[in-house]
Design an enzyme around this catalytic site. Structure first.
Site, PDB file in Angstrom:
ATOM      1  N   GLN A  22       4.017  -4.529  -7.444  1.00  0.00           N
ATOM      2  CA  GLN A  22       2.758  -3.763  -8.196  1.00  0.00           C
ATOM      3  C   GLN A  22       2.430  -4.424  -9.202  1.00  0.00           C
ATOM      4  O   GLN A  22       2.775  -5.108 -10.078  1.00  0.00           O
ATOM      5  CB  GLN A  22       3.798  -2.505  -8.677  1.00  0.00           C
ATOM      6  CG  GLN A  22       2.661  -1.314  -9.703  1.00  0.00           C
ATOM      7  CD  GLN A  22       1.884  -0.544  -8.342  1.00  0.00           C
ATOM      8  OE1 GLN A  22       2.304  -0.403  -7.286  1.00  0.00           O
ATOM      9  NE2 GLN A  22       0.911  -0.350  -9.052  1.00  0.00           N
ATOM     10  N   LYS A  41       4.478   5.944  -4.091  1.00  0.00           N
ATOM     11  CA  LYS A  41       4.550   5.079  -2.849  1.00  0.00           C
ATOM     12  C   LYS A  41       6.053   5.342  -2.081  1.00  0.00           C
ATOM     13  O   LYS A  41       6.055   5.552  -0.809  1.00  0.00           O
ATOM     14  CB  LYS A  41       4.450   3.803  -3.006  1.00  0.00           C
ATOM     15  CG  LYS A  41       3.020   3.370  -3.643  1.00  0.00           C
ATOM     16  CD  LYS A  41       2.782   2.000  -4.202  1.00  0.00           C
ATOM     17  CE  LYS A  41       1.291   1.924  -4.416  1.00  0.00           C
ATOM     18  NZ  LYS A  41       0.859   0.562  -5.344  1.00  0.00           N
ATOM     19  N   ASP A  96      -0.381  -5.010   1.193  1.00  0.00           N
ATOM     20  CA  ASP A  96      -1.273  -4.716   0.208  1.00  0.00           C
ATOM     21  C   ASP A  96      -2.500  -5.538   0.713  1.00  0.00           C
ATOM     22  O   ASP A  96      -3.790  -4.851   0.132  1.00  0.00           O
ATOM     23  CB  ASP A  96      -0.753  -5.151  -1.142  1.00  0.00           C
ATOM     24  CG  ASP A  96      -0.637  -4.083  -2.144  1.00  0.00           C
ATOM     25  OD1 ASP A  96      -1.023  -2.925  -1.935  1.00  0.00           O
ATOM     26  OD2 ASP A  96      -0.012  -4.556  -3.011  1.00  0.00           O
TER      27      ASP A  96
HETATM   28  N1  GUN Z   1      -1.811  -1.726  -9.020  1.00  0.00           N
HETATM   29  C1  GUN Z   1      -2.888  -0.622  -8.851  1.00  0.00           C
HETATM   30  N2  GUN Z   1      -3.146  -0.349  -7.699  1.00  0.00           N
HETATM   31  C2  GUN Z   1      -2.283  -1.191  -6.847  1.00  0.00           C
HETATM   32  C3  GUN Z   1      -2.275  -1.436  -5.452  1.00  0.00           C
HETATM   33  O1  GUN Z   1      -3.084  -0.895  -4.788  1.00  0.00           O
HETATM   34  N3  GUN Z   1      -1.558  -2.364  -5.200  1.00  0.00           N
HETATM   35  C4  GUN Z   1      -0.448  -3.128  -6.041  1.00  0.00           C
HETATM   36  N4  GUN Z   1       0.125  -3.944  -5.620  1.00  0.00           N
HETATM   37  N5  GUN Z   1      -0.634  -2.906  -7.383  1.00  0.00           N
HETATM   38  C5  GUN Z   1      -1.630  -2.193  -7.863  1.00  0.00           C
END
Ligand code: GUN
Length: 293
Positions: free
Chosen positions: A102, A58, A125
């Site tokens: 996350q 990311k 998100d």
């Molecule tokens: N953990 C696995 N996929 C994601 C996601 O798309 N966003 C977040 N914040 N955590 C994750």
């Protein structure tokens, strides 16, 4: 004599992502020229190995498209109160337009409480209840990145969803439920299937569009797909041999479907791309509010 077999068109997530990221870069540069750099804060608590990889990707994606990002890494011993205090700071930080915590979080931290502490204006998100509610009632708000990416893939093949029967397999808050709402918003007739569904095959055989988001190999096989259907595979699993696979039996289903997404190289790259799009749009909104025309 048997008719020659035709194989599904492949919806290439890497190519589509590259196109969308080029647009993100252009819009980011335009925003920077007006004096505002889009910024994403990524918060990682603990040392989950998969999360480390996601977070790194990311941050790299931000850099590649010219967005500013900060990576906040904390030890698994961080308390919930400390994390909430950090999010409160980020909520008020004018250089940050998107906040992503996350998941999963360590067990002693209430993930729902943390998500609800993020300002909905920075919830890139799309996990906040306000974002989910906005999607539900068709108001503007951030859409969760994975189903949003699936919608972009359908758009890229010119799929007009009006009156189509879409079957979503999986009912998670992150993919299945928001996916169903997005398809509904585009006037599809939507069926959500899940572990309690009695006859999954009877449902999927009726589908013009199938989105598989279960997290298990071979949930969808060729005998369950209507010829010509569009099949989107959100799964990212390892089979018993350790090979990466989706939820769809790709080799079989591609002989029946009209369109199919591969794994890897399908939905996966789209998720991070839509995170960039959401962050950019949040920054564009901030620029408009500040009168940076
Ligand atoms: N953990 C696995 N996929 C994601 C996601 O798309 N966003 C977040 N914040 N955590 C994750």
């Amino acid at each position: 004599m048997t008719a020659p077999k035709t194989s599904a068109h492949i919806i290439d997530g890497n190519t589509l992502s590259a196109q969308l990221r080029q647009e993100v870069t252009q819009r980011t540069n335009a925003l920077k020229a007006r004096g505002l750099t889009p910024g994403l804060a990524v918060v990682l608590v603990g040392d989950n190995q998969a999360s480390e990889v996601y977070v790194r990707n990311k941050v790299k994606a931000c850099a590649d498209s010219g967005l500013h990002s900060v990576l906040d890494r904390y030890d698994a011993s961080m308390t919930e109160a400390q994390l909430l205090a950090r999010i409160e700071q980020l909520n008020h930080d004018d250089s940050i337009h998107g906040i992503l915590v996350q998941l999963p979080l360590p067990a002693h931290i209430d993930a729902n409480k943390v998500i609800e502490s993020i300002s909905p204006a920075k919830d890139v998100d799309g996990f906040h209840i306000a974002s989910a509610g906005a999607l539900m009632v068709g108001q503007p708000g951030f859409w969760p990145c994975t189903p949003y990416g699936c919608m972009k893939m359908l758009e890229s093949i010119g799929c007009d969803l009006r009156g189509k029967h879409a079957v979503v397999i999986g009912r998670s808050n992150i993919v299945g439920k928001p996916m169903a709402m997005m398809l509904l918003q585009k006037n599809a007739t939507v069926t959500i299937c899940h572990s309690g569904t009695k006859d999954l095959k009877a449902m999927t055989l009726q589908a013009d569009v199938i989105v598989a988001a279960v997290g298990k190999c071979n949930v969808l096989t060729a005998d369950m797909v209507k010829p010509g259907a569009v099949v989107i595979d959100v799964g990212m699993n390892r089979n018993p041999e350790g090979k990466l696979c989706g939820d769809v039996d790709y080799a079989g289903v591609r002989e029946v479907a009209g369109f199919i997404t591969p794994v890897p190289g399908g939905v996966g790259p789209m998720t991070i791309t839509m995170l960039l799009v959401n962050t950019l749009e949040s920054a564009e909104r901030a620029a408009a509010e500040r009168g940076l025309a």
